[in-house]
Motif scaffolding. Structure first.
Motif, PDB file in Angstrom:
ATOM      1  N   TYR A 209       0.829  -1.201   0.000  1.00 51.28           N
ATOM      2  CA  TYR A 209       0.000   0.000   0.000  1.00 51.28           C
ATOM      3  C   TYR A 209       0.867   1.255   0.000  1.00 51.28           C
ATOM      4  O   TYR A 209       0.607   2.207  -0.746  1.00 51.28           O
ATOM      5  CB  TYR A 209      -0.923  -0.007   1.222  1.00 51.28           C
ATOM      6  N   ASP A 212       2.535   1.733  -3.361  1.00 49.59           N
ATOM      7  CA  ASP A 212       1.557   2.133  -4.375  1.00 49.59           C
ATOM      8  C   ASP A 212       1.135   3.593  -4.210  1.00 49.59           C
ATOM      9  O   ASP A 212       0.651   4.214  -5.155  1.00 49.59           O
ATOM     10  CB  ASP A 212       0.335   1.214  -4.276  1.00 49.59           C
ATOM     11  N   GLY A 213       1.354   4.124  -3.002  1.00 50.96           N
ATOM     12  CA  GLY A 213       0.960   5.505  -2.742  1.00 50.96           C
ATOM     13  C   GLY A 213      -0.540   5.729  -2.740  1.00 50.96           C
ATOM     14  O   GLY A 213      -1.010   6.856  -2.905  1.00 50.96           O
ATOM     15  N   GLY A 214      -1.298   4.655  -2.548  1.00 47.68           N
ATOM     16  CA  GLY A 214      -2.753   4.784  -2.524  1.00 47.68           C
ATOM     17  C   GLY A 214      -3.385   4.997  -3.883  1.00 47.68           C
ATOM     18  O   GLY A 214      -4.566   5.344  -3.972  1.00 47.68           O
ATOM     19  N   LYS A 215      -2.628   4.767  -4.964  1.00 44.76           N
ATOM     20  CA  LYS A 215      -3.143   5.034  -6.315  1.00 44.76           C
ATOM     21  C   LYS A 215      -4.062   3.923  -6.819  1.00 44.76           C
ATOM     22  O   LYS A 215      -5.093   4.190  -7.453  1.00 44.76           O
ATOM     23  CB  LYS A 215      -1.984   5.234  -7.283  1.00 44.76           C
ATOM     24  N   HIS A 216      -3.651   2.674  -6.584  1.00 37.61           N
ATOM     25  CA  HIS A 216      -4.413   1.549  -7.124  1.00 37.61           C
ATOM     26  C   HIS A 216      -4.920   0.607  -6.035  1.00 37.61           C
ATOM     27  O   HIS A 216      -5.883  -0.127  -6.248  1.00 37.61           O
ATOM     28  CB  HIS A 216      -3.557   0.754  -8.112  1.00 37.61           C
TER      29      HIS A 216
END
Length: 350
Positions: A209, A212-216
């Motif tokens: 997470y 991903d940086g909260g992107k997907h």
């Protein structure tokens, strides 16, 4: 014709058998007892804490004598570790391996219930000069166990991070990195199969997470939240309600690609940090509490989409916050407890 009383007794007996089977299929919760700190309670205090919590499994990152003595006569299953730097010497010397077993295992059993020996930790994500020695060292240590008639009581394995996978999504496409697949993983899986041991996986949805940086990756999906939007594997149609299951099944598919799809799997590390640097999104006490409480409920039910009904013993990382660990703030804040034995957040471990 069966009378009604016999029928009722038969139904009750079948229900009892079903309950027993379901109970046996439940994964057990354990903890990682790391000690990279200068303020932790004494091992005997830790032993009493785990007994109070009814924790059945504990994993340490060495074979510390004081710790092993502290868990004597508790019934708690202890996993010990061979330091990475000792693997090469053990691989080339049967005598060294036998001596290691005597010094770190034989002298403590059966008083201390040692059940697993980890040969290193995440070897295949580190120094490549050790890789070729990993499986030979495991065989040498297994021979040492046989010498002392302990091979049926203690298993040997080694934990892996998700970095051993070249592909993890969709799960059905899971494969090992090509530079280790046939040279290391295939003989390692053969060892696990022949010795009836388990594949050890360190799985951290938080790290995925964060990366991903909260992107997907939705936070709810990483936190094992019941309301998370499910992810479907387009190749199999299997639905995933959490990222942890996806990681586990991708690893199983990678084993299957090498024709080893029936080896049991243990989650040797997973958890969520309660604090981090400003750039470490998601690291907080509420999220850590949500993840680990959901984790306990999830792994003590039945399996993953690929292995419904399978048992996955799971070790939460970690028991304590460890103040001497280097790196970002999250590294020092994975604990369920502060060093003074108070809980970082409320959690039920059984």
């Amino acid at each position: 014709m069966m009378n009604s009383k016999c029928f009722i007794w038969l139904m009750l007996w079948q229900l009892l058998l079903l309950c027993l089977l379901l109970h046996c299929a439940e994964g057990k919760i354990g903890v990682n007892y790391g000690r990279v700190a200068d303020n932790l309670p004494k091992p005997m205090e830790v032993s009493r804490l785990l007994q109070t919590l009814s924790i059945e499994n504990v994993k340490i990152f060495d074979a510390n004598r004081q710790v092993l003595h502290a868990f004597a006569y508790t019934g708690i299953s202890v996993t010990i570790c061979v330091p990475n730097e000792e693997i090469i010497s053990l691989a080339v010397s049967a005598q060294a391996a036998c001596t290691w077993i005597y010094n770190n295992v034989k002298q403590f059993v059966p008083a201390t219930k040692i059940t697993y020996i980890m040969v290193g930790n995440e070897i295949l994500g580190g120094d490549p000069t050790i890789w070729s020695a990993l499986v030979p060292a495991m065989w040498q240590l297994y021979t040492g166990l046989r010498y002392y008639n302990l091979e049926n009581k203690i298993k040997i394995s080694t934990p892996h991070s998700l970095a051993v996978l070249a592909t993890s999504f969709p799960p059905s496409a899971g494969t090992f990195q090509p530079n280790i697949a046939t040279s290391v993983m295939a003989p390692l899986l053969r060892f696990l199969k022949l010795t009836q041991s388990d594949f050890m996986l360190n799985a951290y949805p938080y790290l995925a997470y964060l990366g991903d940086g909260g992107k997907h990756i939705a936070l709810e999906f990483a936190l094992i939240e019941p309301n998370a939007t499910k992810v479907v594997d387009p190749n199999t149609g299997l639905e995933y309600s959490c990222l942890l299951d996806l990681m586990i099944d991708a690893t199983i598919y990678a084993m299957k690609a090498l024709n080893y799809d029936d080896i049991p799997l243990i989650i040797t590390e997973t958890g969520w940090p309660s604090q981090g640097d400003p750039s470490e999104i998601g690291a907080s006490i509420p999220n850590a509490a949500i993840y680990n409480n959901n984790l306990v409920k999830h792994v003590t039910t039945l399996g993953t989409p690929l292995r419904p009904g399978a048992e996955f013993d799971t070790y939460i990382f970690a028991l304590f916050n460890e103040d001497l660990k280097p790196g970002p703030a999250s590294e020092r804040n994975w604990g369920l407890f502060y060093p003074n034995l108070t809980q970082v957040y409320a959690i039920s471990l059984n």
